[in-house]
Design a protein around this motif. Structure first.
Motif, short mmCIF file in Angstrom:
data_model
loop_
_atom_site.label_atom_id
_atom_site.label_comp_id
_atom_site.label_asym_id
_atom_site.label_seq_id
_atom_site.Cartn_x
_atom_site.Cartn_y
_atom_site.Cartn_z
N SER A 76 18.40 8.72 -3.88
CA SER A 76 17.22 8.27 -4.13
C SER A 76 17.25 6.91 -3.21
CB SER A 76 16.97 8.00 -5.51
OG SER A 76 17.70 6.85 -5.98
N LEU A 77 18.42 6.37 -2.86
CA LEU A 77 18.38 5.04 -1.99
C LEU A 77 17.71 5.17 -0.68
CD1 LEU A 77 22.23 4.10 -2.97
CD2 LEU A 77 20.14 3.26 -4.12
N ASP A 78 17.43 4.09 -0.37
CA ASP A 78 16.60 3.92 1.05
C ASP A 78 17.70 3.78 1.96
OD1 ASP A 78 15.48 1.89 3.13
OD2 ASP A 78 13.71 3.29 2.27
N THR A 79 17.89 4.31 3.13
CA THR A 79 18.63 4.50 4.19
C THR A 79 18.59 3.24 4.87
OG1 THR A 79 18.59 7.02 4.38
CG2 THR A 79 19.48 5.81 6.03
N ASP A 80 17.34 2.78 5.32
CA ASP A 80 17.21 1.53 6.22
C ASP A 80 17.67 0.46 5.37
OD1 ASP A 80 16.00 2.54 8.38
OD2 ASP A 80 14.00 2.51 7.11
N LYS A 81 17.70 0.23 3.92
CA LYS A 81 18.03 -0.69 3.11
C LYS A 81 19.82 -0.69 3.20
CE LYS A 81 13.94 -1.61 0.23
NZ LYS A 81 13.42 -1.43 -1.22
N LEU A 82 20.33 0.43 3.25
CA LEU A 82 21.61 0.62 3.03
C LEU A 82 22.13 0.17 4.49
CD1 LEU A 82 22.22 4.29 1.26
CD2 LEU A 82 22.73 1.73 0.42
N VAL A 83 21.34 0.53 5.44
CA VAL A 83 21.97 0.16 6.82
C VAL A 83 21.95 -1.52 6.99
CG1 VAL A 83 21.66 0.17 9.53
CG2 VAL A 83 21.60 2.40 7.88
N GLN A 84 20.81 -2.03 6.25
CA GLN A 84 20.69 -3.59 6.27
C GLN A 84 22.05 -4.17 5.68
OE1 GLN A 84 16.91 -5.07 6.12
NE2 GLN A 84 17.66 -7.22 6.00
N GLU A 85 22.06 -3.68 4.65
CA GLU A 85 23.21 -4.08 3.55
C GLU A 85 24.53 -4.07 4.22
OE1 GLU A 85 25.16 -3.26 -0.75
OE2 GLU A 85 23.08 -2.32 -0.38
N PHE A 86 24.81 -2.90 4.86
CA PHE A 86 26.16 -2.74 5.54
C PHE A 86 26.30 -3.56 6.74
CE2 PHE A 86 29.13 -0.87 8.67
CZ PHE A 86 30.11 -0.79 7.71
N THR A 87 25.32 -3.65 7.63
CA THR A 87 25.43 -4.39 8.89
C THR A 87 25.51 -5.91 8.69
OG1 THR A 87 22.96 -4.30 9.24
CG2 THR A 87 24.46 -2.62 10.49
N GLY A 91 26.73 -7.43 6.03
CA GLY A 91 28.08 -7.77 5.33
C GLY A 91 29.35 -7.39 6.37
N TYR A 92 29.10 -6.48 7.35
CA TYR A 92 30.13 -5.97 8.05
C TYR A 92 30.18 -6.82 9.72
CZ TYR A 92 33.67 -2.93 9.91
OH TYR A 92 34.61 -2.14 10.63
N TYR A 93 29.10 -6.97 10.10
CA TYR A 93 29.02 -7.59 11.23
C TYR A 93 28.38 -8.81 11.36
CZ TYR A 93 29.16 -2.71 13.02
OH TYR A 93 29.77 -1.47 13.44
N GLY A 94 27.84 -9.41 10.27
CA GLY A 94 27.33 -10.75 10.03
C GLY A 94 26.30 -11.18 11.23
N PRO A 95 26.59 -12.11 11.99
CA PRO A 95 25.42 -12.61 12.80
C PRO A 95 25.09 -11.64 13.92
CG PRO A 95 27.23 -14.52 12.56
CD PRO A 95 27.56 -13.22 12.00
N ALA A 96 25.97 -10.63 14.18
CA ALA A 96 25.66 -9.89 15.15
C ALA A 96 24.77 -8.49 14.50
CB ALA A 96 26.72 -9.19 15.61
N ALA A 97 24.48 -8.55 13.25
CA ALA A 97 23.96 -7.31 12.45
C ALA A 97 22.54 -7.08 13.19
CB ALA A 97 23.70 -7.86 11.04
N PRO A 98 21.51 -8.06 13.57
CA PRO A 98 20.33 -7.64 14.06
C PRO A 98 20.62 -6.63 15.25
CG PRO A 98 20.24 -9.92 13.21
CD PRO A 98 21.80 -9.46 13.04
N ALA A 99 21.54 -7.37 16.24
CA ALA A 99 21.74 -6.56 17.32
C ALA A 99 22.44 -5.13 17.13
CB ALA A 99 22.80 -7.38 18.26
N VAL A 100 23.10 -4.83 16.36
CA VAL A 100 23.78 -3.80 16.02
C VAL A 100 22.53 -2.56 15.38
CG1 VAL A 100 25.24 -2.57 14.37
CG2 VAL A 100 26.14 -4.40 15.36
N ARG A 101 21.81 -3.26 14.84
CA ARG A 101 20.69 -2.38 14.00
C ARG A 101 19.56 -2.11 15.44
NH1 ARG A 101 20.92 -5.99 9.43
NH2 ARG A 101 19.44 -7.40 10.11
N GLU A 102 19.80 -2.90 16.23
CA GLU A 102 18.77 -2.46 17.45
C GLU A 102 19.42 -1.57 18.10
OE1 GLU A 102 15.64 -2.68 20.10
OE2 GLU A 102 15.72 -3.39 17.97
N TYR A 103 20.64 -1.69 18.31
CA TYR A 103 21.58 -0.46 19.01
C TYR A 103 21.46 0.72 18.38
CZ TYR A 103 25.66 2.13 19.99
OH TYR A 103 26.50 3.38 20.08
N LEU A 104 21.46 0.69 16.96
CA LEU A 104 21.10 2.10 16.21
C LEU A 104 19.90 2.58 16.60
CD1 LEU A 104 23.00 1.08 12.95
CD2 LEU A 104 23.76 2.64 14.53
#
Length: 350
Positions: free
Chosen positions: A309-320, A322-335
């Motif tokens: 039931s978890l929301d995939t977008d929220k999981l991706v945001q949580e992971f990126t 925590g894992y990529y830090g300041p680069a997280a927005p760029a990684v999400r754009e790449y995805l």
């Protein structure tokens, strides 16, 4: 500084009894990912494509009955020119006299090896790894015909799974008398993916359905996966609570190539839970470390197998985050760009 955590006593029943990630970065003891993510299934299969090896000695002793019969046809006229029984690495003649008893004896060796443990293992008897190769003898063909299944779309599927399933059912009947509660599994794979019309698995027979030769760019219940989904629905009806799926989450042309299935696999996980699937194994890059977004895929899919039931977008945001830090927005754009190439197959690489 130190972090103090009060004692915890938490129990949890995962929605998928099987919830495995088969790839090097999920299995390595170096990062202990499977334990940290609670991704170790309490029940394990004892094998996969192993019927050929288990019954090899029996087949060699009885080649004229156990080897599958092949009808050799003239290329021009398609007329049958001869019939031969010969070994292939896919199937035997599952209606051969004594074959169920031979399978029961081989499976019993595995039970003895595990000291009679019928709680933590599903003793497996799976066909070989590819398409075709089924026996064409008169006995088998008669069963294929009488077990032909017509799916809800009106499409006929030859009942080639029936001979294997009947053999497994009989072997399990033999074993159950000695090892009550034993669970035995077999594949519904490739040419045997479609269920038979009449024969159903015994209550202690499990069905493992690999999603191979279907569309990876769409969730399991959408796009080009209609026939697969209808087959799976039927298996879930006739083997309720005993059906598992073998999924594929990597690019098998080159494990390092991008393979944008993060979201499609997430949708598949949710759909599998909705249909009542017992378990799921996602095979990724099992050969080496690395690959496209492997760690993120492992984490997101593992979380969804824990709670669909978890929301995939929220999981991706949580992971990126925590894992990529300041680069997280760029990684999400790449995805986002990468995933769009599935929606638009003609899109040029970026």
């Amino acid at each position: 500084s130190s972090v103090r955590v009060d004692p915890l006593d938490v129990s949890w029943a995962p929605p998928f009894q099987m919830h495995d990630l088969m790839n090097r970065e999920a299995m390595t003891k170096q990062n202990d990912f499977v334990s940290k993510s609670r991704a170790v299934s309490p029940v394990q299969f004892t094998g996969n494509h192993n019927i050929q090896s288990m019954l090899k000695a029996f087949a060699e002793a009885n080649p004229n009955e156990v080897y599958p019969l092949v009808k050799v046809k003239d290329k021009a006229t398609k007329a049958v020119t001869k019939e031969v029984r010969e070994f292939n690495n896919l199937h035997y003649c599952y209606t051969a006299p004594g074959i169920a008893e031979a399978l029961a004896a081989e499976l019993e060796k595995e039970v003895v090896k595990r000291k009679g443990d019928v709680k933590h293992f599903i003793y497996f008897a799976g066909m070989g790894d590819w398409y075709g190769g089924v026996c064409e003898c008169e006995r088998c063909q008669k069963i294929y015909d009488e077990e032909t299944w017509t799916n809800p779309d009106g499409e006929k599927r030859p009942g080639v799974t029936a001979t294997l399933l009947r053999m497994v059912n009989k072997a399990v009947e033999i074993l159950d008398a000695k090892y009550p509660g034993i669970q035995v599994g077999t594949f519904a794979y490739m040419s045997l993916e479609a269920p038979p019309a009449k024969t159903v698995p015994r209550e202690n027979v499990s069905i493992y359905v690999p999603r191979l030769r279907h569309s990876a760019s769409s969730p399991a219940n959408a796009g080009g996966n209609r026939s697969f989904w209808l087959n799976l629905e039927r298996w879930c009806q006739i083997a309720k609570g005993r059906v598992d799926v073998w999924e594929y989450g990597a690019n098998y042309v080159n494990f390092i190539y991008p393979y944008p299935v993060l979201y499609t696999m997430a949708e598949s996980i949710k759909a599998y839970h909705g249909i009542g699937l017992r378990g799921l194994m996602i095979q990724g890059n099992y050969a080496s470390m690395g690959g496209d977004a492997t760690v993120m895929n492992n984490w997101v899919w593992s979380r969804l197998m824990s709670d669909p039931s978890l929301d995939t977008d929220k999981l991706v945001q949580e992971f990126t985050d925590g894992y990529y830090g300041p680069a997280a927005p760029a990684v999400r754009e790449y995805l986002k760009i990468l995933e769009s190439t599935i929606e638009s197959p003609d899109a040029k690489p970026v």
